[in-house]
Motif scaffolding. Structure first.
Motif, PDB file in Angstrom:
ATOM      1  N   GLY A  26       1.962  16.717 -13.453  1.00 11.87           N
ATOM      2  CA  GLY A  26       2.420  16.798 -14.781  1.00 11.87           C
ATOM      3  C   GLY A  26       3.630  17.590 -14.917  1.00 11.87           C
ATOM      4  N   THR A  27       3.997  18.399 -14.182  1.00  9.84           N
ATOM      5  CA  THR A  27       5.121  19.427 -14.050  1.00  9.84           C
ATOM      6  C   THR A  27       6.358  18.344 -13.774  1.00  9.84           C
ATOM      7  N   LEU A  28       5.856  17.342 -12.645  1.00  9.24           N
ATOM      8  CA  LEU A  28       6.898  16.560 -12.116  1.00  9.24           C
ATOM      9  C   LEU A  28       7.275  15.489 -13.270  1.00  9.24           C
ATOM     10  N   ALA A  29       6.673  14.940 -14.126  1.00  8.41           N
ATOM     11  CA  ALA A  29       6.971  14.230 -15.067  1.00  8.41           C
ATOM     12  C   ALA A  29       7.823  15.099 -16.375  1.00  8.41           C
ATOM     13  N   THR A  30       6.989  16.434 -16.571  1.00 11.95           N
ATOM     14  CA  THR A  30       7.865  17.115 -17.716  1.00 11.95           C
ATOM     15  C   THR A  30       9.415  17.443 -17.185  1.00 11.95           C
ATOM     16  N   GLY A  31       9.463  17.620 -15.788  1.00 12.17           N
ATOM     17  CA  GLY A  31      10.870  18.024 -15.382  1.00 12.17           C
ATOM     18  C   GLY A  31      11.793  16.939 -15.611  1.00 12.17           C
ATOM     19  N   MET A  32      11.174  15.745 -15.276  1.00 14.07           N
ATOM     20  CA  MET A  32      12.092  14.331 -15.285  1.00 14.07           C
ATOM     21  C   MET A  32      12.332  14.322 -16.978  1.00 14.07           C
ATOM     22  N   ILE A  33      11.386  14.373 -17.701  1.00 10.19           N
ATOM     23  CA  ILE A  33      11.870  14.122 -19.258  1.00 10.19           C
ATOM     24  C   ILE A  33      12.879  15.057 -19.845  1.00 10.19           C
ATOM     25  N   VAL A  34      12.632  16.345 -19.322  1.00 11.96           N
ATOM     26  CA  VAL A  34      13.209  17.468 -19.897  1.00 11.96           C
ATOM     27  C   VAL A  34      14.843  17.136 -19.263  1.00 11.96           C
ATOM     28  N   HIS A  35      15.080  16.908 -18.054  1.00 11.05           N
ATOM     29  CA  HIS A  35      16.304  16.538 -17.368  1.00 11.05           C
ATOM     30  C   HIS A  35      17.074  15.305 -18.292  1.00 11.05           C
ATOM     31  N   VAL A  36      16.180  14.397 -18.663  1.00 14.55           N
ATOM     32  CA  VAL A  36      17.031  13.273 -19.283  1.00 14.55           C
ATOM     33  C   VAL A  36      17.378  13.723 -20.577  1.00 14.55           C
TER      34      VAL A  36
END
Length: 773
Positions: A26-36
């Motif tokens: 979840g944190t991996l996907a959350t980090g990707m979304i935040v970065h985009v």
């Protein structure tokens, strides 16, 4: 965790750390979304297309990383080698480092190129947030932490320096300690988790071993808290206490649990076990129903609790009881032995004051003949049958035991009437005598008995038995099942006998015994061929003590072999003074023949006195053959090898004489005086004597008739040629050694008969009729 530990980290622990990297998707996907989203926000604020490309790169790296996650999920983790785990870690580090580097480049571009306050502020916030997440997600890999910190911080520092602004450059350098702090935090988390993993593994290992020990140990174990409640109980404890395995007894009170078991613990046992649990007792043995014995021991714990360990010792207790029974009871009859009987008797008379008690000793009359004639098996069965009859005749006031051999002991308690107590003993004595059916045989048993009746308060087993034995000796002298009650004068007789024994021991030690000789004549009285050596004891106070008194006493005291050697030495010395080839005859006892030392002594005596072995005759009674035929035969053969003549004495008084004549090395048969007495009037004796003589001559044996006292007996012997030699008062009583030479010189048919006429009456002296050696 030290840096070198990565090289020596156990494979399974290494795998657990690498697995932690793939844990939180979840944190991996959350980090990707935040970065985009951040890239789109910067693009909308600045219009820089660069950030649209960065957004696409973030998505691409995420897809690369999530693909690696899916591949990791499909792997068989247990089969991975250390190299394969390291390869998986490297793949993860590449993806994480690429994400951090993209973030660092995007932040550095905002600071160096765009020079937008919004972009600069958001890039710094994004970098700090990402670095904090590094600790939370990537602590399991040192390389992932290091490369992500470098990827985030290095582009920003470079960009700040390239701006040429000193303050900005200096401020950017603060990212270095921040990165080191982040790295240290990640290392701290990694070390903490490593130590906990190792500790957990050790605890699991210890717990497994403890569980295995609890399950496999032969003892039952219960751990109790300070309130007596069960914390731990193993399977063996459940089985030993008979607890239902389906019932959970954890946190239950021990006392209540004991009442649930099938072993039916009594309240007294439960109370004792409770004392163990409280620490009042340290060890105890309890007997439960069904002959089960459990032994408990307790160990105290520092927290106030205790550990109870117990085991089933039923087999050990049974073995101890069996050993104790063997120690206390006679194995053949099942009766108490002497030692245990004494203890039981003391308990029985304890506290009875002046009330009378009787101790009686019974002896089977002629029991040795039962063993000799019927065998020891029949003898043992007979003793068991007698013990069973004692038990059948037993009463509440009676205690029965076995002393030794064929002797039984009885204790009877009574009141103040000694006559009534004696009557009970006589009734018991009459009841145990009579016929016994053993091994298909009917055996008639007579029991000699001796008893003592005294006040219970004076009971002393040793003293009472001595008095009963004295009475028994009197009964044995009467024989045929007599019963004698102890009389005070018997004590004096006992003391007198003990003094006589002491005097005999001293006489033997000092050589105070002397030897006389009774000559053996040819039936016509013409020649003395041999003389029998007979030992005599002249007591300083008592005068002449008969050999029928002191010889049995010497046998009982173990002195008879010393007397034999004294007689052998004196007889061989005296024989050398007699005319050659006159011989001397010496008696041997069974004690002399129990080892072959006597053979060496005889050879030494013959050599010392230079006596021809053929002049020495050794007489052995038939009882010696009956006791130990094989050993005695071997020793007699050794005597024969020396050249010594062997004679069987008292022939015909035993039970197997004829077989001995054929199987043993015998040269001479000495026919007992019982066959000569009344031979003129008793035709049966005459026929029996004729048969013995005929058989002996057929076997080539020399015949000596002893105990010939009258001219009529001698005439009958001569008429039927019953003897080769005659020994008895008809020719001479026992005389000193120097008289033998005189008698030999004056011996003649005519002269001897005249001597006989003159001295016949004097030959009746009872002192010289006693049994002799």
């Amino acid at each position: 965790m030290k840096e070198t530990e990565a090289k020596v980290l156990q494979t399974d622990v290494y795998l657990s750390f690498v697995s932690s990297l793939f844990g939180n998707r979840g944190t991996l996907a959350t980090g990707m979304i935040v970065h985009v989203m951040w890239c789109f926000l910067v693009f909308s604020d600045t219009g820089s297309v660069f950030y649209l490309g960065m957004a696409a790169c973030f998505v691409a790296v995420f897809l690369y990383r999530i693909t690696g996650f899916w591949q990791f999920d499909r792997l068989d983790k247990q089969s991975l080698s250390r190299e394969q785990i390291a390869s998986i870690e490297r793949g993860y580090v590449v993806g994480a480092a690429m994400t951090a580097l993209l973030l660092g480049i995007a932040s550095g571009y905002a600071l160096l190129v765009l020079q937008s306050t919004f972009a600069a502020f958001t890039c710094i916030a994004m970098t700090l947030g990402t670095m904090m997440s590094i600790v939370g997600r990537n602590y399991g890999s040192r390389h992932a932490v290091d490369f992500q910190i470098i990827g985030c911080c290095l582009p920003i520092i470079v960009a700040c320096i390239l701006t040429g602004e000193l303050n900005l450059a200096l401020m950017s350098l603060l990212l270095i300690p921040f990165g080191l702090t982040t790295r240290s935090m990640a290392k701290g988390v990694r070390d903490f988790l490593y130590e906990n993993v190792i500790a957990s593994r050790e605890m699991t290992l210890i717990a497994g071993r403890f569980d295995t020990a609890l399950k496999t140990m032969a003892h039952g174990l219960m751990m109790l808290d300070g309130n007596g409640r069960i914390e731990v109980i193993n399977r063996q404890a459940r089985d030993l206490l008979g607890l239902d395995p389906a019932v959970d007894v954890k946190d239950s009170e021990l006392v209540n649990v004991l009442r649930q078991g099938t072993i039916r613990a009594s309240d007294a046992i439960i109370q004792q076990i409770a004392l163990l649990a409280k620490g009042t007792l340290n060890r105890a043995l309890f007997r439960f129903s069904g002959e089960r014995h459990l032994e408990f021991s307790v160990s105290h714990r520092s927290d106030g609790g205790v550990v109870l360990i117990f085991e089933d010792v039923s087999a050990r207790v049974a073995a101890e009881e069996k050993i104790l029974h063997m120690v206390r009871f006679d194995a053949l009859t099942g009766l108490p032995n002497r030692g245990y009987f004494a203890g039981l008797a003391a308990e029985k008379v304890n506290g009875r004051g002046e009330a009378l008690a009787a101790l009686a000793v019974f002896d089977v009359d002629g029991f040795k003949h039962v063993n000799d004639m019927r065998g020891h098996v029949v003898g043992d069965r007979l003793l068991s049958a007698i013990a069973a009859r004692f038990a059948a005749l037993g009463t509440d006031n009676m205690l029965t035991g076995r002393l030794i051999g064929d002797e039984f002991v009885i204790l009877l308690t009574g009141g103040e009437d000694s006559g009534g107590l004696e009557q009970q003993i006589r009734q018991l004595h009459a009841g145990i005598q009579g016929d016994y059916h053993v091994e298909g045989l009917r055996l008639t048993v007579s029991m000699n008995g001796g008893c003592v009746i005294l006040p219970s308060q004076d009971f002393d087993m040793e003293n009472w038995q001595i008095k009963a034995d004295l009475a028994l000796n009197h009964a044995k002298s009467e024989g045929h099942g007599a019963l004698t009650v102890f009389r005070p004068e018997m004590d004096a007789q006992y003391i007198d006998e003990q003094k006589l024994r002491a005097d005999l021991r001293l006489a033997v030690a000092n050589g105070a015994l002397h030897v006389v000789y009774q000559p053996m004549y040819r039936p016509d009285g013409s020649v003395i061929e041999c003389s029998e050596a007979l030992v005599r004891w002249h007591h300083a106070e008592r005068g002449l003590v008969g050999p029928n008194i002191f010889i049995p006493m010497a046998e009982d005291m173990g002195l008879v072999s010393q007397i034999t050697r004294l007689v052998l030495d004196q007889a061989c010395r005296d024989c050398m003074t007699w005319p050659d080839p006159m011989g001397v005859s010496v008696n041997l006892s069974i004690q002399d023949l129990r080892n072959d030392e006597i053979v060496g002594y005889v050879a030494d005596v013959l050599k010392r006195h230079s006596l021809d072995p053929s002049r020495l005759h050794l007489e052995v009674t038939e009882s010696c053959f009956m006791d130990e035929p094989v050993a005695v035969s071997a020793i007699l053969n050794q005597f024969r090898a020396l050249g010594v003549t062997i004679a069987i004495d008292d022939f015909g008084t035993g039970f197997s004489s004829l077989s001995y004549l054929d199987s043993l090395p015998v040269d001479i048969v000495k026919i007992d005086r019982a066959f000569i007495r009344n031979i003129g009037e008793d035709q049966r004796k005459l026929k029996l004597l004729r048969g013995i003589v005929h058989l002996s001559r057929e076997l080539g044996l020399k015949i000596i008739v002893e105990g010939v006292e009258t001219r009529e007996q001698l005439a009958l012997i001569n008429r039927h040629r019953f003897a080769d030699l005659v020994q008895g008062y008809v020719f001479s009583m026992p005389v000193d050694a120097d008289r033998i030479t005189e008698l030999a010189a004056t011996a003649s048919p005519t002269g001897k008969l005249s001597t006989l006429r003159r001295g016949a009456k004097n030959t009746q002296s009872s002192a010289f009729r006693a049994a002799a050696r």
